[in-house]
Design a protein around this motif. Structure first.
Motif, PDB file in Angstrom:
ATOM      1  N   ALA A  73      17.769  -0.123 -56.013  1.00  0.00           N
ATOM      2  CA  ALA A  73      17.231   0.810 -55.096  1.00  0.00           C
ATOM      3  C   ALA A  73      16.298   0.403 -54.186  1.00  0.00           C
ATOM      4  CB  ALA A  73      16.345   1.871 -56.202  1.00  0.00           C
ATOM      5  N   SER A  74      16.386   1.004 -53.013  1.00  0.00           N
ATOM      6  CA  SER A  74      15.517   0.552 -51.853  1.00  0.00           C
ATOM      7  C   SER A  74      14.242   1.194 -52.301  1.00  0.00           C
ATOM      8  CB  SER A  74      16.094   1.464 -50.723  1.00  0.00           C
ATOM      9  OG  SER A  74      15.920   2.863 -50.591  1.00  0.00           O
ATOM     10  N   ASN A  75      13.196   0.533 -51.532  1.00  0.00           N
ATOM     11  CA  ASN A  75      11.647   0.767 -51.777  1.00  0.00           C
ATOM     12  C   ASN A  75      11.200   1.994 -50.675  1.00  0.00           C
ATOM     13  OD1 ASN A  75       9.021   1.103 -52.144  1.00  0.00           O
ATOM     14  ND2 ASN A  75       8.750  -1.366 -52.839  1.00  0.00           N
ATOM     15  N   PRO A  76      10.761   2.976 -51.380  1.00  0.00           N
ATOM     16  CA  PRO A  76      10.274   3.931 -50.041  1.00  0.00           C
ATOM     17  C   PRO A  76       9.129   3.362 -49.231  1.00  0.00           C
ATOM     18  CG  PRO A  76      10.135   4.933 -52.335  1.00  0.00           C
ATOM     19  CD  PRO A  76      10.591   3.626 -52.621  1.00  0.00           C
ATOM     20  N   ASP A  77       8.539   2.370 -49.668  1.00  0.00           N
ATOM     21  CA  ASP A  77       7.421   1.752 -48.885  1.00  0.00           C
ATOM     22  C   ASP A  77       8.110   1.034 -47.658  1.00  0.00           C
ATOM     23  OD1 ASP A  77       5.616   2.401 -50.529  1.00  0.00           O
ATOM     24  OD2 ASP A  77       5.428   0.588 -51.651  1.00  0.00           O
ATOM     25  N   ASP A  78       9.513   0.656 -47.824  1.00  0.00           N
ATOM     26  CA  ASP A  78      10.375  -0.013 -46.872  1.00  0.00           C
ATOM     27  C   ASP A  78      10.913   0.857 -45.767  1.00  0.00           C
ATOM     28  OD1 ASP A  78       8.941  -2.390 -47.738  1.00  0.00           O
ATOM     29  OD2 ASP A  78      10.932  -2.840 -49.097  1.00  0.00           O
ATOM     30  N   ASN A  79      10.793   2.037 -46.125  1.00  0.00           N
ATOM     31  CA  ASN A  79      11.566   3.244 -45.519  1.00  0.00           C
ATOM     32  C   ASN A  79      11.540   2.983 -43.727  1.00  0.00           C
ATOM     33  OD1 ASN A  79      12.517   4.097 -47.607  1.00  0.00           O
ATOM     34  ND2 ASN A  79      11.702   6.407 -47.312  1.00  0.00           N
ATOM     35  N   GLY A  80      10.363   2.691 -43.275  1.00  0.00           N
ATOM     36  CA  GLY A  80      10.257   2.294 -41.948  1.00  0.00           C
ATOM     37  C   GLY A  80      11.279   1.367 -41.339  1.00  0.00           C
ATOM     38  N   GLU A  81      11.226   0.382 -41.791  1.00  0.00           N
ATOM     39  CA  GLU A  81      12.421  -0.578 -41.172  1.00  0.00           C
ATOM     40  C   GLU A  81      13.661  -0.510 -41.918  1.00  0.00           C
ATOM     41  OE1 GLU A  81      11.744  -4.472 -43.827  1.00  0.00           O
ATOM     42  OE2 GLU A  81       9.847  -3.691 -43.887  1.00  0.00           O
ATOM     43  N   MET A  82      13.898   0.269 -42.848  1.00  0.00           N
ATOM     44  CA  MET A  82      15.256   0.438 -43.437  1.00  0.00           C
ATOM     45  C   MET A  82      15.879   1.618 -42.678  1.00  0.00           C
ATOM     46  SD  MET A  82      16.438  -0.894 -46.252  1.00  0.00           S
ATOM     47  CE  MET A  82      17.328   0.113 -47.449  1.00  0.00           C
ATOM     48  N   PHE A  83      14.987   2.551 -42.351  1.00  0.00           N
ATOM     49  CA  PHE A  83      15.900   4.006 -41.504  1.00  0.00           C
ATOM     50  C   PHE A  83      15.460   4.250 -40.205  1.00  0.00           C
ATOM     51  CE2 PHE A  83      15.593   4.418 -46.228  1.00  0.00           C
ATOM     52  CZ  PHE A  83      16.895   4.299 -46.634  1.00  0.00           C
ATOM     53  N   GLU A  84      14.248   3.544 -39.948  1.00  0.00           N
ATOM     54  CA  GLU A  84      13.796   4.124 -38.610  1.00  0.00           C
ATOM     55  C   GLU A  84      14.395   3.763 -37.423  1.00  0.00           C
ATOM     56  OE1 GLU A  84       9.530   3.408 -38.130  1.00  0.00           O
ATOM     57  OE2 GLU A  84       9.148   5.039 -39.816  1.00  0.00           O
ATOM     58  N   PRO A  85      15.377   2.458 -37.693  1.00  0.00           N
ATOM     59  CA  PRO A  85      16.173   2.117 -36.542  1.00  0.00           C
ATOM     60  C   PRO A  85      17.075   3.129 -35.955  1.00  0.00           C
ATOM     61  CG  PRO A  85      15.797   0.281 -37.869  1.00  0.00           C
ATOM     62  CD  PRO A  85      15.191   1.418 -38.582  1.00  0.00           C
ATOM     63  N   ALA A  86      17.563   3.968 -36.933  1.00  0.00           N
ATOM     64  CA  ALA A  86      18.620   4.901 -36.492  1.00  0.00           C
ATOM     65  C   ALA A  86      18.099   5.984 -35.810  1.00  0.00           C
ATOM     66  CB  ALA A  86      19.176   5.518 -37.964  1.00  0.00           C
ATOM     67  N   ALA A  87      16.629   6.246 -35.587  1.00  0.00           N
ATOM     68  CA  ALA A  87      16.100   7.291 -35.318  1.00  0.00           C
ATOM     69  C   ALA A  87      16.173   7.571 -33.909  1.00  0.00           C
ATOM     70  CB  ALA A  87      14.524   7.451 -35.583  1.00  0.00           C
ATOM     71  N   ASP A  88      16.112   6.194 -32.902  1.00  0.00           N
ATOM     72  CA  ASP A  88      16.097   6.562 -31.501  1.00  0.00           C
ATOM     73  C   ASP A  88      17.416   6.118 -30.993  1.00  0.00           C
ATOM     74  OD1 ASP A  88      16.494   3.930 -32.095  1.00  0.00           O
ATOM     75  OD2 ASP A  88      14.597   3.232 -30.945  1.00  0.00           O
ATOM     76  N   LYS A  89      18.506   6.570 -31.752  1.00  0.00           N
ATOM     77  CA  LYS A  89      19.975   6.337 -31.300  1.00  0.00           C
ATOM     78  C   LYS A  89      20.852   7.618 -31.334  1.00  0.00           C
ATOM     79  CE  LYS A  89      19.895   1.458 -32.928  1.00  0.00           C
ATOM     80  NZ  LYS A  89      18.344   1.595 -33.274  1.00  0.00           N
ATOM     81  N   ALA A  90      20.200   8.408 -30.290  1.00  0.00           N
ATOM     82  CA  ALA A  90      20.715   9.780 -30.217  1.00  0.00           C
ATOM     83  C   ALA A  90      22.217   9.467 -29.774  1.00  0.00           C
ATOM     84  CB  ALA A  90      19.947  10.526 -29.227  1.00  0.00           C
ATOM     85  N   TYR A  91      22.531   8.447 -29.017  1.00  0.00           N
ATOM     86  CA  TYR A  91      23.826   8.195 -28.480  1.00  0.00           C
ATOM     87  C   TYR A  91      24.974   8.037 -29.467  1.00  0.00           C
ATOM     88  CZ  TYR A  91      21.894   3.624 -29.397  1.00  0.00           C
ATOM     89  OH  TYR A  91      21.618   2.389 -29.450  1.00  0.00           O
ATOM     90  N   ARG A  92      24.580   7.930 -30.693  1.00  0.00           N
ATOM     91  CA  ARG A  92      25.608   8.099 -31.745  1.00  0.00           C
ATOM     92  C   ARG A  92      26.030   9.403 -32.433  1.00  0.00           C
ATOM     93  NH1 ARG A  92      22.746   3.293 -35.491  1.00  0.00           N
ATOM     94  NH2 ARG A  92      23.749   1.542 -34.328  1.00  0.00           N
ATOM     95  N   HIS A  93      25.442  10.456 -31.686  1.00  0.00           N
ATOM     96  CA  HIS A  93      25.941  11.855 -31.926  1.00  0.00           C
ATOM     97  C   HIS A  93      26.484  12.383 -30.722  1.00  0.00           C
ATOM     98  CE1 HIS A  93      23.292  11.443 -35.588  1.00  0.00           C
ATOM     99  NE2 HIS A  93      22.522  11.039 -34.913  1.00  0.00           N
ATOM    100  N   PRO A  94      27.571  13.062 -30.892  1.00  0.00           N
ATOM    101  CA  PRO A  94      28.398  13.781 -29.920  1.00  0.00           C
ATOM    102  C   PRO A  94      27.548  14.646 -28.963  1.00  0.00           C
ATOM    103  CG  PRO A  94      28.888  14.739 -32.050  1.00  0.00           C
ATOM    104  CD  PRO A  94      28.076  13.749 -32.436  1.00  0.00           C
ATOM    105  N   THR A  95      26.362  15.411 -29.491  1.00  0.00           N
ATOM    106  CA  THR A  95      25.602  16.119 -28.484  1.00  0.00           C
ATOM    107  C   THR A  95      24.869  15.381 -27.512  1.00  0.00           C
ATOM    108  OG1 THR A  95      23.961  15.881 -29.929  1.00  0.00           O
ATOM    109  CG2 THR A  95      25.130  17.983 -30.293  1.00  0.00           C
ATOM    110  N   PHE A  96      24.883  13.935 -27.594  1.00  0.00           N
ATOM    111  CA  PHE A  96      24.058  13.199 -26.488  1.00  0.00           C
ATOM    112  C   PHE A  96      24.964  13.277 -25.330  1.00  0.00           C
ATOM    113  CE2 PHE A  96      23.441   8.806 -24.542  1.00  0.00           C
ATOM    114  CZ  PHE A  96      22.345   8.957 -24.583  1.00  0.00           C
TER     115      PHE A  96
END
Lengths: 326, 95
Positions: free
Chosen positions: B62-85
């Protein structure tokens, strides 16, 4: 001095972790097992979830007492299914509790050694068949009132277990009420039996919802953590308000001379609860405390050879698989 | 295996064909076959499933919640992956 400095930094970090944690709960976000949590949150949850699990498991005993003597096949399959559900509920809850880092063996050990508590209601005996009706109606009724708010408690595994439990619990209450209904529509002797069961289970059912708010040591913290969403007194009032009209439909009398509907508040006023009795039972001096624990212990000890045999069989199969692979 | 305490298994149930297996909970059992049988009794007493998977919990990484930053945050600023962009005229259809 240097150590003091380090300690201060640690305390600072801890404080900010706690603030993040409290804010998460305030936003109604769930806490999952691997998330950081204050030690007190972990301990309180282990205590409450394990007590809940133990109650489900011990709760099988008073009802199991009547499985072989159920008055018809219909009643017997229903009671068997209900008792099997209680076992299932205990297992969901033990699993949820284990995610907090305590083992199943430790949990059993706490129950068997008397260190852990379970609901005091199960230390009362089931003397007649009507008791099975009264338990389903009143004890499961009170349990539902207690459990529905827990479906939205802050600890994810506990909340998920409670959703399953609540879904299954409503049949328990209905089958109990149906038993009472049948008795009340029967002979005078059967109706008296139903009344006697209500007389004996009413007050213990009210106590089941816990000590009054000013006596309850854990309520304040538990409300803050959303481990509890309503106070004991609120839950008790809700139980009384919804159960009294159900007793009226059965034509039974609730054994409380002071019970009276209050037009101003829209709630029933009720008499004094004998808390001395409650604390006596909690402390182990109820009618069946010793019997319940010894039944649990016997079941565990006498089942040891079965558990060992299952492990031996699993080992043998694993060896065979390895040989076949070679 | 040879241990006194039964290991922990995670239970996944497919409610009906067409749906994925979903995590239902966990239980203890001495081996996979018993885990499957116990899962049937503990988690599908009311026809909740048509298929069950069990996997020993220790085999899950299982992934460690303490690493959630590096695991999941890179997706947060990639709005261009969504059609509404992407900006399109209001009256365009079928897109």
């Amino acid at each position: 001095m240097k150590n003091q400095g380090k300690k201060n930094v640690r305390d600072e970090q801890m404080k900010s972790l706690e603030e993040i944690f409290e804010a998460k709960i305030a936003r109604d976000e769930k806490i999952e097992p691997k998330d950081w949590m204050p030690e007190k949150y972990r301990k309180t949850h282990i205590r409450q979830i394990s007590q809940h699990a133990h109650s489900e498991i011990v709760g099988m005993l008073p009802e199991g007492n009547w499985i072989t003597r159920a008055p018809s096949l219909r009643r017997k399959v229903a009671l068997l299914a209900k008792v099997q559900d209680e076992a299932g509920h205990g297992l969901y809850l033990y699993s949820a509790c284990e995610t907090l880092g305590i083992s199943r063996e430790e949990l059993y050990d706490q129950l068997h050694s008397g260190k852990a508590k379970y609901s005091s209601i199960f230390n009362y005996p089931t003397l007649t068949w009507a008791d099975i009706g009264a338990i389903g109606w009143l004890v499961d009724g009170a349990a539902i009132i207690n459990q529905v708010p827990l479906c939205s408690t802050s600890f994810g595994p506990y909340a998920r277990a409670m959703v399953r439990v609540c879904k299954e619990e409503s049949f328990h209450q209905r089958q109990g009420y149906e038993i009472m209904m049948t008795l009340c529509n029967g002979t005078q002797e059967q109706k008296d039996m139903a009344q006697d069961a209500l007389d004996r289970w009413w007050w213990p059912a009210l106590m089941m919802l816990g000590p009054t708010d000013d006596e309850s040591t854990h309520t304040e913290q538990s409300m803050k953590w959303k481990l509890k969403r309503k106070t004991n007194d609120e839950l008790r009032q809700q139980f009384i308000d919804q159960t009294v009209p159900q007793a009226d439909i059965l034509g039974l009398k609730v054994p409380d001379e002071d019970l009276k509907y209050n037009n101003e508040t829209g709630h029933y006023d009720f008499g004094e609860i004998d808390w001395e009795e409650f604390w006596q039972v909690v402390k182990g001096h109820g009618m069946c405390n010793k019997e319940r624990i010894s039944a649990r212990k016997n079941a565990w000890d006498n089942g040891e050879w079965v558990r060992d045999a299952a492990v031996a069989y699993a080992d043998k199969q694993a060896e065979k698989d390895v040989k076949e692979a070679v | 295996m040879s241990k006194k305490n039964w290991p922990l298994w995670e239970v996944f149930v497919r409610s009906k064909n067409g749906l994925e297996h979903r995590h239902f909970g966990s239980l203890h059992a001495p081996d996979a076959d018993m885990a499957l049988k116990n899962a049937r009794d503990v988690y599908t007493r009311r026809s909740e499933g048509v298929s069950i998977w069990v996997v020993e919990s220790k085999n899950i990484k299982a992934s460690n919640p303490d690493d959630n930053g590096e695991m999941f945050e890179p997706a947060a600023d990639k709005a261009y992956r969504h059609p509404t962009f992407y900006e399109l005229p209001d009256d365009i259809e079928h897109m």
